[in-house]
Design a protein around this motif. Structure first.
Motif, PDB file in Angstrom:
ATOM      1  N   GLY A  59       0.899  -1.433   0.229  1.00 41.18           N
ATOM      2  CA  GLY A  59       0.154   0.110   0.106  1.00 41.18           C
ATOM      3  C   GLY A  59       1.186   1.478  -0.131  1.00 41.18           C
ATOM      4  N   ARG A  61       0.756   3.640   2.946  1.00 40.31           N
ATOM      5  CA  ARG A  61       1.544   4.624   3.771  1.00 40.31           C
ATOM      6  C   ARG A  61       2.431   4.179   4.176  1.00 40.31           C
ATOM      7  NH1 ARG A  61      -2.223   7.104   3.412  1.00 40.31           N
ATOM      8  NH2 ARG A  61      -4.327   6.746   4.318  1.00 40.31           N
ATOM      9  N   LEU A  63       4.505   2.873   6.259  1.00 36.98           N
ATOM     10  CA  LEU A  63       5.133   1.722   7.526  1.00 36.98           C
ATOM     11  C   LEU A  63       6.235   0.988   7.965  1.00 36.98           C
ATOM     12  CD1 LEU A  63       2.242   0.768   6.335  1.00 36.98           C
ATOM     13  CD2 LEU A  63       2.770  -1.398   6.473  1.00 36.98           C
ATOM     14  N   ASN A 153       0.246  -5.451   5.273  1.00 39.23           N
ATOM     15  CA  ASN A 153      -0.323  -4.285   6.332  1.00 39.23           C
ATOM     16  C   ASN A 153       0.183  -3.546   6.974  1.00 39.23           C
ATOM     17  OD1 ASN A 153      -1.034  -1.786   5.564  1.00 39.23           O
ATOM     18  ND2 ASN A 153      -3.494  -2.362   5.324  1.00 39.23           N
ATOM     19  N   ARG A 154      -0.295  -2.802   7.999  1.00 39.19           N
ATOM     20  CA  ARG A 154       0.348  -2.476   9.038  1.00 39.19           C
ATOM     21  C   ARG A 154      -1.021  -2.212   9.982  1.00 39.19           C
ATOM     22  NH1 ARG A 154       2.451   3.309   9.952  1.00 39.19           N
ATOM     23  NH2 ARG A 154       0.620   3.754   8.999  1.00 39.19           N
ATOM     24  N   SER A 167      -8.245  -0.106  10.605  1.00 37.15           N
ATOM     25  CA  SER A 167      -7.494   0.096   9.755  1.00 37.15           C
ATOM     26  C   SER A 167      -6.318  -1.744   9.710  1.00 37.15           C
ATOM     27  CB  SER A 167      -6.010   0.979   9.592  1.00 37.15           C
ATOM     28  OG  SER A 167      -6.970   2.168   8.791  1.00 37.15           O
ATOM     29  N   MET A 172      -7.436  -3.414   3.599  1.00 33.24           N
ATOM     30  CA  MET A 172      -5.905  -3.446   2.480  1.00 33.24           C
ATOM     31  C   MET A 172      -7.079  -4.510   1.631  1.00 33.24           C
ATOM     32  SD  MET A 172      -3.396  -2.084   1.230  1.00 33.24           S
ATOM     33  CE  MET A 172      -1.462  -2.628   1.482  1.00 33.24           C
ATOM     34  N   GLY A 176      -7.891  -0.888  -0.165  1.00 29.26           N
ATOM     35  CA  GLY A 176      -6.671  -1.071  -1.288  1.00 29.26           C
ATOM     36  C   GLY A 176      -6.565  -1.931  -2.200  1.00 29.26           C
TER      37      GLY A 176
END
Length: 422
Positions: A59, A61, A63, A153-154, A167, A172, A176
């Motif tokens: 994604g 972000r 991270l 993902n986080r 989230s 995601m 996402g």
């Protein structure tokens, strides 16, 4: 002197002191070793067959250790004979173009070279079905053609809704991997129903497509990976709520119940999807989330270069500066609101010529009888909270708080000849 300057000329800016804030700083040092250990489980390895084309969803972000996490996952799949490739999975980010999303990944350090595999970027999607409420479920075209799908993902609290799943891996999958159309569909009914729609969409994707596993991280208050887990689809559904709970425990915070003025030096999409994390500021873009301090007046002074003019979040503040507004890419900022359907953060807050007047305006309107007693906190951004500045009237509270310690004497804030902080 203009009318605004006349109104503000006698408003004092309080003296401030530096304060150190303590958070849990436990983190994973050897991430590659820890991740490999989690990947090399029988329940994971048995799903990978030689020659499988596997799409890895990555994604937009920032991270912690994203480059390393992605490269380790690619290596694991290659070692088992699979052919992994990356699909940018970021909804409508990157200007909702294939080239833009590839560029966002590159900006985060994820390239074909760093990952060790191909990146296939498209905004084309395939419709997989509909939820009972009629919402369509989409997935990236390249991911839909793959023999397997992996999601990185986080897991963290969302900024606009609350639920067992916010989230994380399921978001995601639903938003996402759904690209612009999926993000738009999931936001269509608003954040009121997001806690239901996100996992429901993710479950449709996991039922209809070969999702193999998710790599989920949880970060500590210093944005360092504290937990990393690898979950099968069944485990994603079962265990993501516990990771969400852990993320909320580790979240950094401002240890104040009430503030009259909060000054934030910078906002940006690289800091939070909302420009500044509402979980920190206590100011949320929707009524479906809560937590954090009760702030009477909030000031944002600038937008980060990395945000490239996207000033989403400025509308959540009460005051801003002309400097920020001059840097604002209105089209990019407004596109954010049109996709999320939440447009209050993209409005432009009351704009003052410089930092000093923006802060004075907040003090003047903070509803205190004696301006010199204003309870004011200044932070660089909502990611950096281990050192903050507080006004004199908060020092007694600081002295008694177990997580905070005064580390300087009181001083006047310094402004240059243009009235901006230096």
């Amino acid at each position: 002197m203009g009318i605004l300057q006349e109104l503000l000329k006698d408003i004092p800016v309080p003296k401030m002191a530096k304060v150190k804030v303590k958070f849990d700083d436990k983190q994973i040092d050897d991430l590659e070793q820890e991740l490999m250990k989690k990947l090399q489980q029988e329940s994971i390895e048995k799903q990978i067959q030689p020659g499988m084309e596997i799409a890895i969803a990555v994604g937009s972000r920032g991270l912690d250790r994203l480059v390393e996490t992605t490269a380790t996952t690619v290596k694991f799949l290659k070692d088992l004979g699979a052919k992994p490739f990356i699909v940018p999975s970021m909804g409508s980010h990157g200007g909702a173009t294939a080239e833009g999303q590839r560029a966002v990944l590159e900006h985060l350090g994820v390239t074909e070279e760093s990952a060790g595999c191909e990146i296939r970027s498209t905004m084309e999607v395939v419709k997989l079905g509909e939820l009972p409420n009629g919402l369509p479920v989409y997935i990236d075209k390249f991911a839909s053609q793959a023999d397997g799908i992996v999601v990185i993902n986080r897991v963290k609290p969302h900024t606009a809704f609350r639920g067992p799943v916010e989230s994380g891996i399921m978001k995601m999958l639903s938003i996402g991997l759904g690209k612009q159309k999926g993000a738009e569909a999931c936001h269509q009914m608003g954040f009121k129903y997001m806690a239901e729609n996100v996992p429901a969409m993710a479950k449709v994707i996991m039922e209809k497509k070969p999702v193999l596993f998710g790599v989920a991280t949880v970060e500590n208050a210093f944005d360092r990976v504290a937990v990393i887990e690898v979950h099968t689809p069944e485990e994603i559904i079962e265990k993501e709520p516990a990771l969400q709970k852990k993320a909320k425990e580790l979240l950094p915070k401002l240890f104040f119940e009430q503030l009259e003025v909060l000054v934030i030096d910078e906002i940006g999409k690289n800091i939070s999807g909302d420009g500044m994390d509402p979980n920190i500021t206590g100011r949320y873009p929707t009524p479906y989330a809560s937590g954090g301090p009760d702030v009477n007046k909030m000031v944002v002074l600038d937008v980060t270069p990395q945000s490239e003019g996207n000033a989403n979040g400025v509308g959540t503040a009460d005051f801003t500066t002309q400097r920020l507004v001059d840097k604002m890419d209105k089209e990019g900022t407004y596109a954010n609101g049109l996709t999320s359907t939440v447009v209050s953060p993209t409005k432009i807050a009351t704009t003052l010529p410089n930092d000093r007047e923006a802060i004075q305006a907040a003090v003047k309107t903070s509803n205190v009888l004696d301006f010199t007693t204003v309870k004011m906190v200044r932070i660089k951004n909502t990611l950096k909270l281990s050192e903050i500045e507080v006004s004199e009237s908060l020092l007694e509270y600081i002295a008694q708080h177990p997580n905070m310690e005064q580390i300087s004497d009181l001083y006047e804030l310094g402004f240059d000849e243009k009235g901006n902080l230096f």
